[in-house]
Design a protein around this motif. Structure first.
Motif, PDB file in Angstrom:
ATOM      1  N   ASP A  90     -39.643 -19.283 -54.043  1.00  0.00           N
ATOM      2  CA  ASP A  90     -39.238 -20.632 -54.968  1.00  0.00           C
ATOM      3  C   ASP A  90     -37.958 -21.299 -54.422  1.00  0.00           C
ATOM      4  O   ASP A  90     -37.056 -21.598 -55.436  1.00  0.00           O
ATOM      5  N   ASN A  91     -37.678 -21.542 -53.291  1.00  0.00           N
ATOM      6  CA  ASN A  91     -36.484 -22.061 -52.679  1.00  0.00           C
ATOM      7  C   ASN A  91     -36.279 -23.303 -52.816  1.00  0.00           C
ATOM      8  O   ASN A  91     -35.090 -24.033 -52.591  1.00  0.00           O
ATOM      9  N   GLY A  92     -37.151 -24.145 -53.227  1.00  0.00           N
ATOM     10  CA  GLY A  92     -36.976 -25.918 -53.357  1.00  0.00           C
ATOM     11  C   GLY A  92     -37.161 -26.582 -52.050  1.00  0.00           C
ATOM     12  O   GLY A  92     -37.315 -27.632 -52.062  1.00  0.00           O
ATOM     13  N   TRP A  93     -37.045 -25.680 -50.979  1.00  0.00           N
ATOM     14  CA  TRP A  93     -37.211 -26.542 -49.682  1.00  0.00           C
ATOM     15  C   TRP A  93     -38.782 -26.478 -48.990  1.00  0.00           C
ATOM     16  O   TRP A  93     -39.282 -27.540 -48.666  1.00  0.00           O
ATOM     17  N   ILE A  94     -39.630 -25.376 -49.479  1.00  0.00           N
ATOM     18  CA  ILE A  94     -41.022 -25.343 -49.227  1.00  0.00           C
ATOM     19  C   ILE A  94     -41.803 -25.534 -50.334  1.00  0.00           C
ATOM     20  O   ILE A  94     -41.419 -24.847 -51.248  1.00  0.00           O
ATOM     21  N   ASP A  95     -42.443 -26.375 -50.252  1.00  0.00           N
ATOM     22  CA  ASP A  95     -43.628 -27.039 -51.333  1.00  0.00           C
ATOM     23  C   ASP A  95     -44.355 -25.313 -51.830  1.00  0.00           C
ATOM     24  O   ASP A  95     -44.964 -24.791 -51.020  1.00  0.00           O
ATOM     25  N   ALA A  96     -44.136 -24.986 -53.061  1.00  0.00           N
ATOM     26  CA  ALA A  96     -45.053 -23.921 -53.724  1.00  0.00           C
ATOM     27  C   ALA A  96     -46.403 -23.781 -53.005  1.00  0.00           C
ATOM     28  O   ALA A  96     -47.004 -22.949 -52.817  1.00  0.00           O
ATOM     29  N   LYS A  97     -47.078 -24.914 -53.123  1.00  0.00           N
ATOM     30  CA  LYS A  97     -48.654 -24.953 -52.833  1.00  0.00           C
ATOM     31  C   LYS A  97     -48.551 -24.622 -51.208  1.00  0.00           C
ATOM     32  O   LYS A  97     -49.719 -24.091 -50.850  1.00  0.00           O
ATOM     33  N   GLN A 146     -45.562  -4.920 -44.673  1.00  0.00           N
ATOM     34  CA  GLN A 146     -44.717  -4.864 -43.486  1.00  0.00           C
ATOM     35  C   GLN A 146     -45.534  -5.883 -42.189  1.00  0.00           C
ATOM     36  O   GLN A 146     -45.547  -5.399 -41.111  1.00  0.00           O
ATOM     37  N   LEU A 147     -45.863  -7.021 -42.676  1.00  0.00           N
ATOM     38  CA  LEU A 147     -46.636  -7.747 -41.701  1.00  0.00           C
ATOM     39  C   LEU A 147     -46.149  -9.154 -41.778  1.00  0.00           C
ATOM     40  O   LEU A 147     -45.520  -9.543 -42.704  1.00  0.00           O
ATOM     41  N   ALA A 148     -46.220  -9.929 -40.632  1.00  0.00           N
ATOM     42  CA  ALA A 148     -45.755 -11.090 -40.824  1.00  0.00           C
ATOM     43  C   ALA A 148     -46.337 -12.167 -39.760  1.00  0.00           C
ATOM     44  O   ALA A 148     -46.901 -11.728 -38.695  1.00  0.00           O
ATOM     45  N   ARG A 149     -46.354 -13.462 -40.379  1.00  0.00           N
ATOM     46  CA  ARG A 149     -47.157 -14.363 -39.443  1.00  0.00           C
ATOM     47  C   ARG A 149     -46.509 -15.868 -39.462  1.00  0.00           C
ATOM     48  O   ARG A 149     -45.834 -16.198 -40.416  1.00  0.00           O
ATOM     49  N   GLN A 150     -46.560 -16.233 -38.239  1.00  0.00           N
ATOM     50  CA  GLN A 150     -45.760 -17.608 -38.170  1.00  0.00           C
ATOM     51  C   GLN A 150     -46.898 -18.781 -38.555  1.00  0.00           C
ATOM     52  O   GLN A 150     -48.111 -18.522 -37.982  1.00  0.00           O
ATOM     53  N   VAL A 151     -46.402 -19.662 -39.423  1.00  0.00           N
ATOM     54  CA  VAL A 151     -47.406 -20.882 -39.691  1.00  0.00           C
ATOM     55  C   VAL A 151     -46.762 -22.277 -39.387  1.00  0.00           C
ATOM     56  O   VAL A 151     -45.577 -22.127 -39.142  1.00  0.00           O
ATOM     57  N   VAL A 152     -47.484 -23.083 -39.367  1.00  0.00           N
ATOM     58  CA  VAL A 152     -47.304 -24.497 -39.088  1.00  0.00           C
ATOM     59  C   VAL A 152     -47.676 -25.434 -40.349  1.00  0.00           C
ATOM     60  O   VAL A 152     -48.771 -25.368 -40.617  1.00  0.00           O
ATOM     61  N   PHE A 153     -46.474 -25.899 -41.195  1.00  0.00           N
ATOM     62  CA  PHE A 153     -47.008 -26.741 -42.208  1.00  0.00           C
ATOM     63  C   PHE A 153     -47.322 -28.130 -41.559  1.00  0.00           C
ATOM     64  O   PHE A 153     -46.615 -28.497 -40.772  1.00  0.00           O
ATOM     65  N   THR A 154     -48.450 -28.635 -42.170  1.00  0.00           N
ATOM     66  CA  THR A 154     -48.767 -30.107 -41.575  1.00  0.00           C
ATOM     67  C   THR A 154     -48.178 -31.311 -42.137  1.00  0.00           C
ATOM     68  O   THR A 154     -48.160 -32.200 -41.730  1.00  0.00           O
ATOM     69  N   GLY A 155     -47.576 -30.966 -43.391  1.00  0.00           N
ATOM     70  CA  GLY A 155     -46.919 -31.973 -44.081  1.00  0.00           C
ATOM     71  C   GLY A 155     -45.750 -32.603 -43.407  1.00  0.00           C
ATOM     72  O   GLY A 155     -44.927 -32.048 -42.634  1.00  0.00           O
ATOM     73  N   GLU A 156     -45.524 -33.992 -43.624  1.00  0.00           N
ATOM     74  CA  GLU A 156     -44.486 -34.591 -42.682  1.00  0.00           C
ATOM     75  C   GLU A 156     -43.172 -34.350 -43.508  1.00  0.00           C
ATOM     76  O   GLU A 156     -42.114 -34.913 -42.518  1.00  0.00           O
ATOM     77  N   GLY A 157     -43.014 -33.759 -44.590  1.00  0.00           N
ATOM     78  CA  GLY A 157     -41.691 -33.578 -45.055  1.00  0.00           C
ATOM     79  C   GLY A 157     -40.833 -32.361 -44.367  1.00  0.00           C
ATOM     80  O   GLY A 157     -39.718 -32.040 -44.821  1.00  0.00           O
ATOM     81  N   TYR A 158     -41.473 -31.725 -43.458  1.00  0.00           N
ATOM     82  CA  TYR A 158     -40.659 -30.361 -42.878  1.00  0.00           C
ATOM     83  C   TYR A 158     -40.432 -31.012 -41.461  1.00  0.00           C
ATOM     84  O   TYR A 158     -41.014 -31.201 -40.800  1.00  0.00           O
ATOM     85  N   SER A 159     -39.177 -30.337 -41.325  1.00  0.00           N
ATOM     86  CA  SER A 159     -38.409 -30.864 -39.905  1.00  0.00           C
ATOM     87  C   SER A 159     -38.300 -29.602 -39.217  1.00  0.00           C
ATOM     88  O   SER A 159     -38.233 -28.421 -39.696  1.00  0.00           O
ATOM     89  N   ILE A 160     -38.319 -29.497 -37.782  1.00  0.00           N
ATOM     90  CA  ILE A 160     -38.066 -28.446 -37.019  1.00  0.00           C
ATOM     91  C   ILE A 160     -36.579 -28.177 -36.816  1.00  0.00           C
ATOM     92  O   ILE A 160     -35.996 -27.149 -36.294  1.00  0.00           O
ATOM     93  N   GLN A 161     -35.681 -29.107 -37.087  1.00  0.00           N
ATOM     94  CA  GLN A 161     -34.411 -29.262 -37.148  1.00  0.00           C
ATOM     95  C   GLN A 161     -33.615 -29.511 -38.480  1.00  0.00           C
ATOM     96  O   GLN A 161     -32.832 -30.652 -38.449  1.00  0.00           O
ATOM     97  N   HIS A 162     -33.872 -28.937 -39.660  1.00  0.00           N
ATOM     98  CA  HIS A 162     -33.465 -29.191 -40.883  1.00  0.00           C
ATOM     99  C   HIS A 162     -31.707 -28.654 -40.589  1.00  0.00           C
ATOM    100  O   HIS A 162     -31.611 -27.403 -40.452  1.00  0.00           O
ATOM    101  N   PRO A 163     -31.073 -29.595 -41.129  1.00  0.00           N
ATOM    102  CA  PRO A 163     -29.570 -29.343 -40.890  1.00  0.00           C
ATOM    103  C   PRO A 163     -29.242 -28.321 -42.209  1.00  0.00           C
ATOM    104  O   PRO A 163     -29.806 -28.445 -43.268  1.00  0.00           O
ATOM    105  N   LEU A 164     -28.432 -27.234 -41.559  1.00  0.00           N
ATOM    106  CA  LEU A 164     -28.151 -26.313 -42.824  1.00  0.00           C
ATOM    107  C   LEU A 164     -26.698 -26.571 -43.106  1.00  0.00           C
ATOM    108  O   LEU A 164     -25.717 -26.371 -42.174  1.00  0.00           O
TER     109      LEU A 164
END
Length: 166
Positions: A90-97, A146-164
């Protein structure tokens, strides 16, 4: 609530598992890391670009100033590691859906899953460290298994270089 979760780690294995396994030391580019059995995880397809690496562990960053980050360390090759930022669902950066859809696609329970954002730290022209995180391709972490998978979100609201901002 802060968008990042400094306490996000893998769920602890039951006591019988922990007594049979001990912490390990691993010499890496970040120095000697302590690898706890309960922080080991499997990435069946590996991170993008590193498909041959499937066994990882989350370790603390040796630098206390960067304690909100973790190191995603390959257990198969000490030279393969990523600085990651654990964040709550529930971080507010990634859409819950989007988070729910990612969990559903991998059969992960959203109640026991979280996200790891791969971080990049660079020095700017003034020597200041600039940190960005990849929100477009986070790692979904199922702490119960103890599993992990990398995903790619297709929405345009996500950046690969989001400033922190730290």
């Amino acid at each position: 609530m802060a968008p990042y979760d400094t306490h996000a780690t893998l769920a602890h294995a039951d006591a019988s598992t922990c007594t049979a396994s001990r912490e390990e030391q691993m010499h890496t580019r970040f120095g000697t890391l302590t690898i706890k059995p309960e922080h080991k995880l499997e990435m069946p397809k590996g991170p993008f670009g590193f498909a041959g690496y499937t066994q990882f562990a989350l370790a603390d960053v040796p630098n206390q100033a960067a304690s909100q980050f973790r190191i995603l360390q390959s257990l198969e090759d000490a030279s393969v590691s990523f600085i990651v930022l654990p964040i709550a669902a529930d971080n507010g950066w990634i859409d819950a859906k989007d988070f729910q859809a990612a969990c559903q696609s991998y059969c992960f329970d959203p109640n026991t899953s979280g996200l790891l954002l791969i971080a990049t730290m660079r020095r700017d022209a003034n020597g200041q460290v600039q940190t960005t995180v990849n929100m477009k391709a986070p790692i979904v972490l199922d702490t119960a298994h103890q599993l992990a998978r990398q995903v790619v979100f297709t929405g345009e609201g996500y950046s690969i270089q989001h400033p922190l901002e730290l």
